[in-house]
Design an enzyme around this catalytic site. Structure first.
Site, short mmCIF file in Angstrom:
data_model
loop_
_atom_site.label_atom_id
_atom_site.label_comp_id
_atom_site.label_asym_id
_atom_site.label_seq_id
_atom_site.Cartn_x
_atom_site.Cartn_y
_atom_site.Cartn_z
N ASN A 10 0.87 -1.18 0.00
CA ASN A 10 0.00 0.00 0.00
C ASN A 10 0.90 1.23 0.00
O ASN A 10 1.44 1.61 1.03
CB ASN A 10 -0.91 -0.03 1.24
N TRP A 11 1.03 1.82 -1.19
CA TRP A 11 1.95 2.97 -1.32
C TRP A 11 1.34 4.26 -0.77
O TRP A 11 2.00 5.28 -0.73
CB TRP A 11 2.35 3.15 -2.78
N LYS A 12 0.06 4.22 -0.43
CA LYS A 12 -0.62 5.41 0.10
C LYS A 12 -0.40 6.59 -0.85
O LYS A 12 -0.41 6.40 -2.06
CB LYS A 12 -0.17 5.68 1.54
N HIS A 93 -10.10 1.88 4.43
CA HIS A 93 -8.85 1.94 5.20
C HIS A 93 -9.02 2.96 6.34
O HIS A 93 -9.73 3.96 6.20
CB HIS A 93 -7.71 2.37 4.26
N GLU A 148 -6.66 -3.98 11.01
CA GLU A 148 -5.63 -2.95 11.09
C GLU A 148 -5.86 -2.10 12.34
O GLU A 148 -6.59 -1.11 12.29
CB GLU A 148 -5.63 -2.06 9.83
N SER A 189 2.23 -1.68 10.53
CA SER A 189 3.64 -1.76 10.91
C SER A 189 4.29 -3.10 10.59
O SER A 189 5.24 -3.50 11.26
CB SER A 189 3.83 -1.45 12.40
N GLY A 210 2.41 -1.01 4.39
CA GLY A 210 2.46 0.39 3.99
C GLY A 210 3.89 0.85 3.81
O GLY A 210 4.53 0.59 2.78
P1 PGA Z 1 2.05 0.61 7.67
O1 PGA Z 1 0.66 0.82 6.93
O2 PGA Z 1 2.60 -0.70 7.23
O3 PGA Z 1 2.90 1.77 7.21
O4 PGA Z 1 1.75 0.64 9.13
C1 PGA Z 1 -0.21 -0.26 6.75
C2 PGA Z 1 -1.49 0.25 6.15
O5 PGA Z 1 -1.97 1.30 6.61
O6 PGA Z 1 -2.01 -0.32 5.18
#
Ligand code: PGA
Length: 233
Positions: A10-12, A93, A148, A189, A210
């Site tokens: 998930n590159w956000k 999300h 999550e 994380s 992420g």
């Molecule tokens: P993160 O994000 O791995 O940076 O905690 C995960 C997500 O929000 O999909």
């Protein structure tokens, strides 16, 4: 390996040099032989970058419109996502809920739009209450649920991982109340140091990664740790 894991990058809202990322990732994968029988890897990229992934057949979206089309400026519908071969979509999300006011009603509509477009939904929830009734009652189990805990979502690479035991407990409770074919993912994380704690959890069918997915080397080391046989204890 007793089941195939789905591992979602998930590159956000980060700008990634897609061609470089894909080349580096392909080179790392080539060293491992064929990993596709053990893991399915997909990338949820910002919408304008999705077309760069389409040829690789690893395309996921971070969001989908609750509408099927028409006068909804700025929206990207399931039908349009299919134009770039999107096969999975994150829905609800925690960041969409926190920053964009998405609630269960919207998540349920997006879930229906994804199914109608032939896109596999990955419904994200921090608690059982965040799984909409319409999703729980769906006459299909052909979707993923991502647990999550919001406190575990990294910010700027500062990790706050949940313990494997805590994740296991939540997934056990969810699974007991859901159709048996719904698959469960964990996100929050996940990184090369902690993924081994989660992959051994029997109910975990994969991960949403992420921050650690932005660097192909780091992302690949997560995948690499998922390739070894499970030793659930
Ligand atoms: P993160 O994000 O791995 O940076 O905690 C995960 C997500 O929000 O999909």
């Amino acid at each position: 390996m007793d089941k195939k894991l789905l591992i979602v990058a998930n590159w956000k809202a980060n700008k990634v040099e897609v061609t470089d990322w894909l080349q580096q990732f392909a080179a790392l994968s080539a060293q491992m032989g064929d990993i596709n029988d053990q893991v399915e890897v997909v990338v949820a990229a910002p919408t304008p970058l999705l077309f760069l992934l389409a040829a690789s057949n690893i395309t996921a979206a971070q969001d989908i419109s609750e509408f099927s089309g028409g006068a909804y400026t700025g929206e990207t519908t399931g039908e349009v996502l299919k134009e770039v071969d999107v096969s999975y979509c994150l829905i609800g999300h925690s960041e969409r809920r926190k920053y964009f006011g998405e609630n269960n009603g919207i998540v349920a509509k997006k879930f229906a739009q994804a199914l109608a477009a032939g896109i596999t939904p990955i419904v994200c929830a921090q608690s059982w209450e965040e799984i909409p009734e319409e999703v729980r009652a769906a006459d299909t189990g052909a979707y993923y649920l991502m647990y999550e805990p919001f406190s575990a979502i990294s910010t700027d690479g500062q990790y706050h991982a949940e313990s494997g035991e805590a994740v296991d407990q939540v997934l056990l409770q969810w699974q007991a109340k859901l159709p048996p074919d719904v698959r469960l993912l964990y996100g929050g994380s996940v990184n090369p140091e902690n993924v081994s704690d989660y992959v051994k959890i029997e109910l975990v069918s994969g991960f949403v990664v992420g921050h650690a997915s932005l660097d192909p080397n780091e992302f690949f080391s997560i995948i690499n740790k998922c390739l070894s046989p499970k030793t659930f204890s």
